[in-house]
Motif scaffolding. Structure first.
Motif, mmCIF file in Angstrom:
data_model
loop_
_atom_site.group_PDB
_atom_site.id
_atom_site.type_symbol
_atom_site.label_atom_id
_atom_site.label_comp_id
_atom_site.label_asym_id
_atom_site.label_seq_id
_atom_site.Cartn_x
_atom_site.Cartn_y
_atom_site.Cartn_z
ATOM 1 N N TRP A 1 -14.796 -1.313 4.513
ATOM 2 C CA TRP A 1 -14.891 -0.333 3.500
ATOM 3 C C TRP A 1 -14.049 -0.237 2.640
ATOM 4 O O TRP A 1 -14.222 0.215 1.438
ATOM 5 C CB TRP A 1 -15.013 0.967 4.656
ATOM 6 C CG TRP A 1 -15.190 2.018 3.695
ATOM 7 C CD1 TRP A 1 -16.304 2.733 3.353
ATOM 8 C CD2 TRP A 1 -14.387 3.242 3.516
ATOM 9 N NE1 TRP A 1 -16.139 4.068 2.918
ATOM 10 C CE2 TRP A 1 -14.837 4.364 2.853
ATOM 11 C CE3 TRP A 1 -12.705 3.057 3.698
ATOM 12 C CZ2 TRP A 1 -14.118 5.353 2.392
ATOM 13 C CZ3 TRP A 1 -12.171 4.152 3.318
ATOM 14 C CH2 TRP A 1 -12.872 5.220 2.500
ATOM 15 N N ASP A 2 -12.792 -0.416 2.983
ATOM 16 C CA ASP A 2 -11.535 -0.211 2.291
ATOM 17 C C ASP A 2 -11.496 -1.156 1.121
ATOM 18 O O ASP A 2 -11.336 -1.037 0.011
ATOM 19 C CB ASP A 2 -10.150 -0.476 2.946
ATOM 20 C CG ASP A 2 -8.940 -0.152 2.499
ATOM 21 O OD1 ASP A 2 -8.936 1.020 1.692
ATOM 22 O OD2 ASP A 2 -7.865 -0.724 2.723
ATOM 23 N N TRP B 1 0.916 -1.012 -0.028
ATOM 24 C CA TRP B 1 0.112 -0.083 -0.178
ATOM 25 C C TRP B 1 0.854 1.238 0.031
ATOM 26 O O TRP B 1 0.363 2.200 -0.480
ATOM 27 C CB TRP B 1 -0.979 -0.080 1.244
ATOM 28 C CG TRP B 1 -0.257 -0.157 2.451
ATOM 29 C CD1 TRP B 1 0.123 -1.316 3.118
ATOM 30 C CD2 TRP B 1 0.217 0.907 3.326
ATOM 31 N NE1 TRP B 1 0.689 -1.188 4.066
ATOM 32 C CE2 TRP B 1 0.932 0.048 4.590
ATOM 33 C CE3 TRP B 1 0.545 2.077 3.364
ATOM 34 C CZ2 TRP B 1 1.830 0.869 5.644
ATOM 35 C CZ3 TRP B 1 1.264 2.856 4.256
ATOM 36 C CH2 TRP B 1 1.739 1.910 5.313
ATOM 37 N N THR C 1 -9.142 6.982 -0.571
ATOM 38 C CA THR C 1 -9.536 5.521 -0.026
ATOM 39 C C THR C 1 -8.361 5.386 0.888
ATOM 40 O O THR C 1 -8.543 5.113 2.132
ATOM 41 C CB THR C 1 -9.624 4.529 -0.904
ATOM 42 O OG1 THR C 1 -10.694 4.887 -1.699
ATOM 43 C CG2 THR C 1 -9.937 3.248 -0.238
ATOM 44 N N SER D 1 -8.761 5.520 5.223
ATOM 45 C CA SER D 1 -8.423 3.942 5.731
ATOM 46 C C SER D 1 -7.374 4.282 6.526
ATOM 47 O O SER D 1 -7.405 3.394 7.898
ATOM 48 C CB SER D 1 -8.025 2.823 4.660
ATOM 49 O OG SER D 1 -9.102 2.783 3.792
ATOM 50 N N VAL E 1 -13.431 -0.627 9.102
ATOM 51 C CA VAL E 1 -12.553 0.037 8.009
ATOM 52 C C VAL E 1 -12.133 -0.842 6.726
ATOM 53 O O VAL E 1 -11.889 -0.613 5.860
ATOM 54 C CB VAL E 1 -11.144 0.645 8.829
ATOM 55 C CG1 VAL E 1 -10.176 1.031 7.670
ATOM 56 C CG2 VAL E 1 -11.944 1.990 9.650
ATOM 57 N N PHE E 2 -11.544 -2.146 7.417
ATOM 58 C CA PHE E 2 -11.317 -3.340 6.348
ATOM 59 C C PHE E 2 -12.207 -3.493 5.479
ATOM 60 O O PHE E 2 -12.277 -3.580 4.050
ATOM 61 C CB PHE E 2 -10.977 -4.608 6.913
ATOM 62 C CG PHE E 2 -10.775 -5.510 6.265
ATOM 63 C CD1 PHE E 2 -9.621 -5.903 5.405
ATOM 64 C CD2 PHE E 2 -11.886 -6.735 6.042
ATOM 65 C CE1 PHE E 2 -9.573 -6.906 4.677
ATOM 66 C CE2 PHE E 2 -11.700 -7.817 5.437
ATOM 67 C CZ PHE E 2 -10.367 -7.875 4.646
ATOM 68 N N GLY F 1 -8.653 5.566 9.753
ATOM 69 C CA GLY F 1 -9.463 4.764 10.429
ATOM 70 C C GLY F 1 -8.678 3.484 11.140
ATOM 71 O O GLY F 1 -8.965 2.922 12.194
ATOM 72 N N TYR F 2 -7.844 2.997 10.497
ATOM 73 C CA TYR F 2 -6.867 1.768 11.158
ATOM 74 C C TYR F 2 -6.046 2.299 12.499
ATOM 75 O O TYR F 2 -5.954 1.734 13.120
ATOM 76 C CB TYR F 2 -5.706 1.260 9.992
ATOM 77 C CG TYR F 2 -6.468 0.303 9.032
ATOM 78 C CD1 TYR F 2 -7.398 -0.596 9.389
ATOM 79 C CD2 TYR F 2 -6.293 0.523 7.586
ATOM 80 C CE1 TYR F 2 -7.806 -1.316 8.326
ATOM 81 C CE2 TYR F 2 -6.922 -0.315 6.588
ATOM 82 C CZ TYR F 2 -7.733 -1.547 6.995
ATOM 83 O OH TYR F 2 -8.369 -2.126 6.187
#
Length: 112
Positions: A94-95, A35, A64, A68, A91-92, A71-72
């Protein structure tokens, strides 16, 4: 070269570049660091995609990533309390949804 005059070959190359970044984001779930490569690639090619339909994809991926990421971090910090695990799961989901949705739209030559 002006983004309004990109050839089909240039657009195809940028589309392939976008496909690679989507795959790198998704591979991050297994490998853990791809990522980071993808977000750097997004920022490197962002100007090249301006004015094309692919601009929506690079902006979508960047948005995104950052949402994310935050969020993580929040989920990890709150993992001391049970709610953190719920946040991490949300979050997972949604991501993953956004990345898969974007990849499908890209393959169909559609905006996101």
């Amino acid at each position: 070269m002006n983004n309004l005059t990109k050839t089909e070959t240039e657009i195809a190359a940028l589309k392939q570049y976008n496909q690679i970044t989507y795959i790198l984001y998704l591979a991050g779930y297994l490998v853990g660091f791809t990522w980071l490569i993808a977000i750097i690639m997004n920022y490197v090619k962002r100007d090249d995609m301006r004015g094309t339909w692919l601009e929506s994809h690079v902006n979508y991926q960047i948005k995104t990533f950052w949402i994310s990421f935050v969020g993580y971090i929040v989920g990890a910090l709150l993992a001391i309390v049970v709610i953190g695990f719920v946040i991490l799961l949300a979050v997972f989901i949604w991501d993953a949804y956004r990345l898969i949705k974007g990849l499908i739209a890209l393959n169909d030559n559609k905006l996101v």
